[in-house]
Design an enzyme around this catalytic site. Structure first.
Site, PDB file in Angstrom:
ATOM      1  N   HIS A  41       4.599  -3.803   2.248  1.00 47.43           N
ATOM      2  CA  HIS A  41       3.483  -4.734   2.041  1.00 47.43           C
ATOM      3  C   HIS A  41       3.021  -4.602   0.591  1.00 47.43           C
ATOM      4  CE1 HIS A  41       2.553  -4.476   6.598  1.00 47.43           C
ATOM      5  NE2 HIS A  41       3.218  -5.588   6.335  1.00 47.43           N
ATOM      6  N   TYR A  57       2.592  -0.504   0.406  1.00 50.22           N
ATOM      7  CA  TYR A  57       2.448   0.490   1.464  1.00 50.22           C
ATOM      8  C   TYR A  57       3.299   0.068   2.648  1.00 50.22           C
ATOM      9  CZ  TYR A  57      -1.300   1.672  -1.628  1.00 50.22           C
ATOM     10  OH  TYR A  57      -1.993   2.012  -2.759  1.00 50.22           O
ATOM     11  N   HIS A  58       3.429   0.953   3.584  1.00 48.05           N
ATOM     12  CA  HIS A  58       4.058   0.667   4.869  1.00 48.05           C
ATOM     13  C   HIS A  58       5.534   0.290   4.775  1.00 48.05           C
ATOM     14  CE1 HIS A  58      -0.267  -1.040   5.297  1.00 48.05           C
ATOM     15  NE2 HIS A  58      -0.291   0.278   5.410  1.00 48.05           N
ATOM     16  N   PRO A  59       6.398   1.126   4.199  1.00 47.66           N
ATOM     17  CA  PRO A  59       7.826   0.801   4.254  1.00 47.66           C
ATOM     18  C   PRO A  59       8.315   0.773   5.708  1.00 47.66           C
ATOM     19  CG  PRO A  59       7.460   3.007   3.332  1.00 47.66           C
ATOM     20  CD  PRO A  59       6.124   2.365   3.471  1.00 47.66           C
ATOM     21  N   MET A  60       9.137  -0.222   6.012  1.00 46.10           N
ATOM     22  CA  MET A  60       9.595  -0.438   7.397  1.00 46.10           C
ATOM     23  C   MET A  60      11.012  -0.994   7.381  1.00 46.10           C
ATOM     24  SD  MET A  60       6.317  -2.549   8.881  1.00 46.10           S
ATOM     25  CE  MET A  60       5.662  -3.184   7.356  1.00 46.10           C
TER      26      MET A  60
END
Lengths: 542, 137
Positions: free
Chosen positions: A281, A440-443
């Site tokens: 994100h 942020y929030h690697p997925m």
């Protein structure tokens, strides 16, 4: 118990039902669920264990101790993006803002339609979410401690007709100390280090800290254990060895480290999807010089949101930062920097989060498993939406009376009013013109799916290729969520814990049955021998 | 002298160029900044460390080229003008030089308790309050 490397007399070799790599949003819930179900659980955590007394309101020190690579993890590509990740017991949950949002319905629908994950139903997820929310004391941020900064933004967004509200957070009796991202000093934030891990330990789990998992042991297509090395936190040198033999191995190192470990172990690679499909994100931020004291960072840093533009993939969420962090975001040095910093009490801030449309990223094996390389290219559409989010925040700040708004866009570092907004709105940005971008929030780098050719894990989180190897972290989420993912990671991990429990139960049932059969066979053998002896008239035949 | 020591000595002299003393703020302490930067760089990635050292060399080279003297010997006004010139450059790479160098330098200075308190963030009071308010599950 929680075992620190310095307390070990030598190398560790042991057995367990389950060994879990990582103690964050994925590893924590699995450890708790399985330990409470009576299984022996070992957790391996690369970072150190800290208690609330160690969190001392110094952001700079926290970055060095609680974050991977002192917060210097970046994506390579245009623009360079900082992706901070926690490296401590509790993982990134120890240093996040505590926002707990459920998966948006349209995202789950996409998982069903595009990834064949229909067996993850909304009803099942809602049950898991509800249980987690109760366990983690999730409730909307209390306006009393939401902070002047966030309230001001929300109020003026509302006046402009932009809808928003207070974010749900995993905090109990939060007093708004304003340093969630640097370790909660009161223990109010129910991050994994103060919730799942202590409960797992109380149920008998052992957590080895300061230990990096290096090898996943596989025999005959089954995961059978993990080898790792402890590291001296002061010197960074590798010291003792750890080997855990286990019936089930759970990988929960996050969407950057998990694929790296798989690649270095050369397992689960046949789909070609390990490390691919990285989504993050990307976040924009604005600072605003207000006419009155805002008093940051006191108050909950991420207490409010504006979701008016969520259909466009733009979420505006509160963010406040202590002086040490604000100082590195200002685009000046020397006198200008010092004078702006002197105005810190008057500076407000807010952030935006983009759910990607046309950006792409991947994690590739680096020179060592410890240092994977992350590539990310911000797409044109996403760049434009990032700009739009910054414009929206600036508009709201000006409506709130801001004298100036500072942005991370080259050529538009300082906006003085609506005329500047119009100028920025007309500008076509280049990727290189945004500096200091964070995400942020690697997925998504070991995505879940129904087809072994296009995914790494099944809907149970077990890998297609190696039996008894489960992945329970953000890497299995097949698409960007568009909202903070910790609750969904926990829900998926708790769900996977159920499958692991079944597997271990059936394995122990199988063992029990096999034992019974073996005993029966032995009895039959001895009876046969006794009959044979009787027939041959040997000793004991009378 | 190791490479790290060399750069740390240079960094010590660079601190006043990037952080200017303004009225009402506690004095800048290059020793504290250097100690913090050493730890921050050590805990970070080798890539960032190398980039940081490269930026120090680039800063010095640019200063010699454009101002005809070492960046470490610039009078405060000239140092400030030089930093301003880099930050406002249209060439992104030039702006990146002080930006990268500023990361540990600014962070170290504004991490100090006395500086935070002066900026209205009463860390001593907050620590006391947090210690008295342990939240139990």
């Amino acid at each position: 118990m929680i075992v620190k490397p310095e307390s070990l007399p030598g190398d560790v070799r042991r057995e367990a039902d389950v060994v879990i790599i990582g103690s964050g949003a994925g590893g924590g819930p699995v450890a708790k669920e399985l330990a409470e179900s009576g299984h022996s659980v070992v957790v391996i955590e690369e970072g150190e264990h800290f208690s609330r007394q160690d969190f001392d309101f110094r952001a700079g020190d926290a970055l060095t101790r609680l974050y991977r690579d002192a917060g210097q993890t970046v994506t390579l590509g245009l623009p360079v993006i900082v992706v901070p990740q926690g490296k401590t017991v509790g993982g990134t949950t120890t240093v996040n803002s505590g926002t707990c949002l459920r998966i948006p319905r349209h995202v789950l629908k996409r998982w069903h339609l595009e990834h064949g994950l229909k067996d993850i139903s909304e009803d099942e997820l809602n049950l898991l979410y509800a249980a987690l929310e109760e366990y983690l004391f999730v409730k909307r941020a209390d306006p009393e401690v939401a902070g002047v900064n966030n309230l001001l933004f929300l109020e003026h967004a509302g006046r402009l007709g932009y809808g928003g509200g207070f974010l749900p957070r995993n905090a109990k009796d939060c007093e708004g100390f304003g340093v969630c991202a640097y370790g909660c000093p009161s223990g109010a934030k129910q991050s994994v280090n103060v919730s799942f891990i202590p409960d797992a330990v109380a149920a008998g789990a052992d957590v080895y800290t300061g230990c990096r998992a290096e090898r996943i042991l596989v025999r005959g297509g089954r995961a059978v254990g993990v080898c790792g090395r402890f590291t001296d936190p002061r010197t960074g040198k590798r010291t003792r060895r750890l080997e855990v033999r286990a019936s089930v191995v759970v990988l929960a190192g996050g969407a950057v480290q998990t694929p790296s470990l798989l690649m270095h172990n050369r397992i689960c690679l046949s789909s070609g999807q390990v490390g691919k499909n990285l989504s993050i994100h990307p976040c924009g931020a604005t600072l605003a010089l207000m006419p009155e004291v805002v008093g940051n960072p006191k108050g909950i840093p991420q207490s409010t949101y504006v979701d008016e533009f969520a259909p466009e993939g733009i979420m505006l969420e509160g963010v406040t930062v202590p002086p040490a962090v604000m100082a590195i975001t200002l685009p000046w040095g020397g006198r200008r920097h010092a004078e702006t910093m002197r105005d810190y009490p008057f500076i407000a801030s807010y952030g935006s989060m983009i759910s990607e449309h046309d950006s792409a990223g991947k994690v590739v094996a680096g020179p060592s498993a410890r240092q994977p390389l992350t590539f990310y290219w911000l797409g044109r559409e996403d760049l434009d939406r990032l700009k739009r989010s910054i414009l929206l925040m600036a508009e709201i700040w000006f409506a709130a009376g801001a004298r100036r708004v500072y942005t991370p866009i080259d050529g538009f570092k300082e906006l003085s009013g609506i005329r500047d907004l119009k100028r920025l709105s007309r500008a076509r940005l280049k990727r290189a013109s945004i500096y200091g971008l964070s995400a942020y929030h690697p997925m998504g780098t070991c995505r879940m799916g129904s087809d072994p050719h296009t995914s790494v894990v099944k809907s149970t989180c077990e890998t297609w290729e190696v039996e008894n190897l489960f992945i329970c972290d953000a890497s299995v989420l097949p698409t960007s969520l568009g909202v903070n993912p910790q609750l969904t990671i926990m829900a998926m991990a708790a769900r996977a814990a159920g499958f692991i429990d079944e597997k271990l139960e059936s394995a122990s049932l199988r063992e029990e049955t096999a034992g019974r059969l073996e005993r029966m066979r032995a009895r039959l053998r001895s009876e046969k021998e006794s009959v044979a002896r009787r027939l041959s008239g040997g000793p004991g035949s009378g | 002298m190791t490479m790290r020591e060399y750069f740390m000595r240079r960094l010590h002299r660079l601190v006043p160029v990037l952080i200017e003393q303004v009225e009402g703020m506690p004095p800048v302490d290059p020793d504290q900044v250097t100690a913090f930067a050493r730890e921050f760089l050590q805990a970070g990635t080798p890539a960032f460390r190398l980039l940081f050292y490269a930026m120090m060399l680039a800063l010095q080279a640019l200063c010699l080229l454009t101002r005809g003297r070492s960046v470490y010997s610039l009078p405060p006004e000239d140092g400030d003008a030089f930093v301003r010139y880099l930050y406002s450059s249209r060439i992104a790479a030039l702006g990146a030089i002080p930006t990268v160098l500023g990361i540990p330098i600014f962070m170290a200075h504004y991490n100090r308790d006395d500086v935070q308190v002066r900026l209205g963030f009463d860390v001593h009071g907050m620590r006391g309050e947090a210690a008295a308010r342990e939240v139990k599950r």
